[in-house]
Design a protein around this motif. Structure first.
Motif, PDB file in Angstrom:
ATOM      1  N   TRP A   1       0.894  -1.157   0.000  1.00  0.00           N
ATOM      2  CA  TRP A   1       0.000   0.000   0.000  1.00  0.00           C
ATOM      3  C   TRP A   1       0.935   1.211   0.000  1.00  0.00           C
ATOM      4  O   TRP A   1       1.112   1.885   0.997  1.00  0.00           O
ATOM      5  CB  TRP A   1      -0.892  -0.034   1.243  1.00  0.00           C
ATOM      6  N   ILE A   2       1.580   1.426  -1.143  1.00  0.00           N
ATOM      7  CA  ILE A   2       2.651   2.418  -1.224  1.00  0.00           C
ATOM      8  C   ILE A   2       2.114   3.725  -1.786  1.00  0.00           C
ATOM      9  O   ILE A   2       1.563   3.758  -2.882  1.00  0.00           O
ATOM     10  CB  ILE A   2       3.804   1.913  -2.106  1.00  0.00           C
TER      11      ILE A   2
ATOM     12  N   ASP B   1       0.388  10.420  -1.325  1.00  0.00           N
ATOM     13  CA  ASP B   1      -1.015  10.637  -1.671  1.00  0.00           C
ATOM     14  C   ASP B   1      -1.736   9.296  -1.691  1.00  0.00           C
ATOM     15  O   ASP B   1      -1.315   8.359  -2.374  1.00  0.00           O
ATOM     16  CB  ASP B   1      -1.104  11.304  -3.046  1.00  0.00           C
ATOM     17  N   VAL B   2      -2.814   9.186  -0.949  1.00  0.00           N
ATOM     18  CA  VAL B   2      -3.563   7.938  -0.826  1.00  0.00           C
ATOM     19  C   VAL B   2      -4.175   7.488  -2.151  1.00  0.00           C
ATOM     20  O   VAL B   2      -4.487   6.311  -2.317  1.00  0.00           O
ATOM     21  CB  VAL B   2      -4.643   8.072   0.272  1.00  0.00           C
TER      22      VAL B   2
ATOM     23  N   ARG C   1      -2.762   7.014  -5.028  1.00  0.00           N
ATOM     24  CA  ARG C   1      -1.905   6.050  -5.730  1.00  0.00           C
ATOM     25  C   ARG C   1      -2.213   4.612  -5.304  1.00  0.00           C
ATOM     26  O   ARG C   1      -2.500   3.769  -6.151  1.00  0.00           O
ATOM     27  CB  ARG C   1      -0.438   6.385  -5.522  1.00  0.00           C
ATOM     28  N   PRO C   2      -2.159   4.270  -4.028  1.00  0.00           N
ATOM     29  CA  PRO C   2      -2.482   2.886  -3.679  1.00  0.00           C
ATOM     30  C   PRO C   2      -3.952   2.541  -3.904  1.00  0.00           C
ATOM     31  O   PRO C   2      -4.276   1.398  -4.239  1.00  0.00           O
ATOM     32  CB  PRO C   2      -2.096   2.781  -2.204  1.00  0.00           C
ATOM     33  N   ILE C   3      -4.841   3.502  -3.755  1.00  0.00           N
ATOM     34  CA  ILE C   3      -6.256   3.209  -3.977  1.00  0.00           C
ATOM     35  C   ILE C   3      -6.504   2.828  -5.436  1.00  0.00           C
ATOM     36  O   ILE C   3      -7.293   1.932  -5.719  1.00  0.00           O
ATOM     37  CB  ILE C   3      -7.143   4.384  -3.511  1.00  0.00           C
ATOM     38  N   LEU C   4      -5.804   3.463  -6.361  1.00  0.00           N
ATOM     39  CA  LEU C   4      -5.964   3.098  -7.768  1.00  0.00           C
ATOM     40  C   LEU C   4      -5.504   1.667  -8.019  1.00  0.00           C
ATOM     41  O   LEU C   4      -6.087   0.948  -8.829  1.00  0.00           O
ATOM     42  CB  LEU C   4      -5.209   4.068  -8.671  1.00  0.00           C
ATOM     43  N   ILE C   5      -4.455   1.250  -7.308  1.00  0.00           N
ATOM     44  CA  ILE C   5      -3.954  -0.114  -7.446  1.00  0.00           C
ATOM     45  C   ILE C   5      -4.917  -1.106  -6.805  1.00  0.00           C
ATOM     46  O   ILE C   5      -5.131  -2.207  -7.309  1.00  0.00           O
ATOM     47  CB  ILE C   5      -2.555  -0.235  -6.805  1.00  0.00           C
TER      48      ILE C   5
ATOM     49  N   ARG D   1     -10.165  12.484  -0.220  1.00  0.00           N
ATOM     50  CA  ARG D   1      -9.175  11.438   0.069  1.00  0.00           C
ATOM     51  C   ARG D   1      -9.389  10.861   1.469  1.00  0.00           C
ATOM     52  O   ARG D   1      -9.239   9.665   1.687  1.00  0.00           O
ATOM     53  CB  ARG D   1      -7.762  11.984  -0.101  1.00  0.00           C
ATOM     54  N   ARG D   2      -9.762  11.713   2.405  1.00  0.00           N
ATOM     55  CA  ARG D   2     -10.062  11.219   3.750  1.00  0.00           C
ATOM     56  C   ARG D   2     -11.302  10.329   3.742  1.00  0.00           C
ATOM     57  O   ARG D   2     -11.362   9.327   4.452  1.00  0.00           O
ATOM     58  CB  ARG D   2     -10.243  12.386   4.712  1.00  0.00           C
ATOM     59  N   GLN D   3     -12.304  10.682   2.943  1.00  0.00           N
ATOM     60  CA  GLN D   3     -13.493   9.843   2.826  1.00  0.00           C
ATOM     61  C   GLN D   3     -13.123   8.473   2.255  1.00  0.00           C
ATOM     62  O   GLN D   3     -13.606   7.440   2.731  1.00  0.00           O
ATOM     63  CB  GLN D   3     -14.540  10.510   1.926  1.00  0.00           C
ATOM     64  N   LEU D   4     -12.255   8.480   1.249  1.00  0.00           N
ATOM     65  CA  LEU D   4     -11.805   7.211   0.671  1.00  0.00           C
ATOM     66  C   LEU D   4     -11.042   6.376   1.696  1.00  0.00           C
ATOM     67  O   LEU D   4     -11.275   5.166   1.816  1.00  0.00           O
ATOM     68  CB  LEU D   4     -10.899   7.473  -0.541  1.00  0.00           C
ATOM     69  N   SER D   5     -10.149   7.007   2.420  1.00  0.00           N
ATOM     70  CA  SER D   5      -9.378   6.287   3.435  1.00  0.00           C
ATOM     71  C   SER D   5     -10.301   5.677   4.484  1.00  0.00           C
ATOM     72  O   SER D   5     -10.120   4.530   4.898  1.00  0.00           O
ATOM     73  CB  SER D   5      -8.368   7.225   4.110  1.00  0.00           C
TER      74      SER D   5
END
Length: 163
Positions: free
Chosen positions: A65-66, A72-73, A75-79, A114-118
């Motif tokens: 989860w890099i 920026d969160v 990048r890993p969320i796209l993966i 991004r916080r909502q996604l996290s």
């Protein structure tokens, strides 16, 4: 919901040292609640080909989860989303939020998205987050051609001159 437990296979390319010890500890912890995790080590190139080129991998895989180098969160969320070529985790309801977070140009609004996604990923728990990995690199003034991308150093491009 699994009163008799269950079994699954974890595939990894990190089959040595501290990584293997971490996976073995997870297997031991899961066994205490009736879950059997078998660890299957694969050579790095085969593991990456399975994950990135064929989508054929075990029940579970080790994936980082890099967020480097930007922290920026997104990048890993796209993966780790439906946006991946062969998604191991796909929650379609998050796709509009991911798209909005990527497209938002207002810094405060983008941070809020991004916080909502996290938060959503935390609540869905698609993974077992094992440990935080710190990556750093340095270069002596007598070296040229050094490059580092996401923790991988291109050693074949480094030239060392006399100090």
């Amino acid at each position: 919901g699994y009163s008799n437990g269950f079994k699954f296979v974890l595939e990894t390319s990190g089959f040595g040292g501290a990584a293997l010890a971490a996976y073995q500890q997870v297997a031991a912890d899961l066994a205490k609640v009736g879950v059997t995790m078998d660890i299957r080590g694969l050579p790095g190139p085969q593991f990456l080909a399975n994950m990135n080129n064929t989508g054929k991998y075990g029940d579970a895989i080790t994936v980082p989860w890099i967020s480097a180098p930007t922290a920026d969160v997104i990048r890993p969320i796209l993966i780790h989303s439906c946006r991946s070529k062969f998604p191991w985790f796909c929650e379609p309801s998050l796709s509009p939020l991911i798209a909005a977070a990527q497209a938002e140009s207002d810094e405060d609004k983008a941070l809020m998205l991004r916080r909502q996604l996290s938060r959503a990923y935390h609540e869905l728990a698609p993974a077992i987050f094992l440990y935080e990995q710190v990556l750093f690199a340095g270069q002596h003034k007598s070296t040229r051609g050094f490059s580092e991308a996401h923790g991988l150093v291109a050693y074949d491009q480094i030239e060392v001159t006399e100090p």
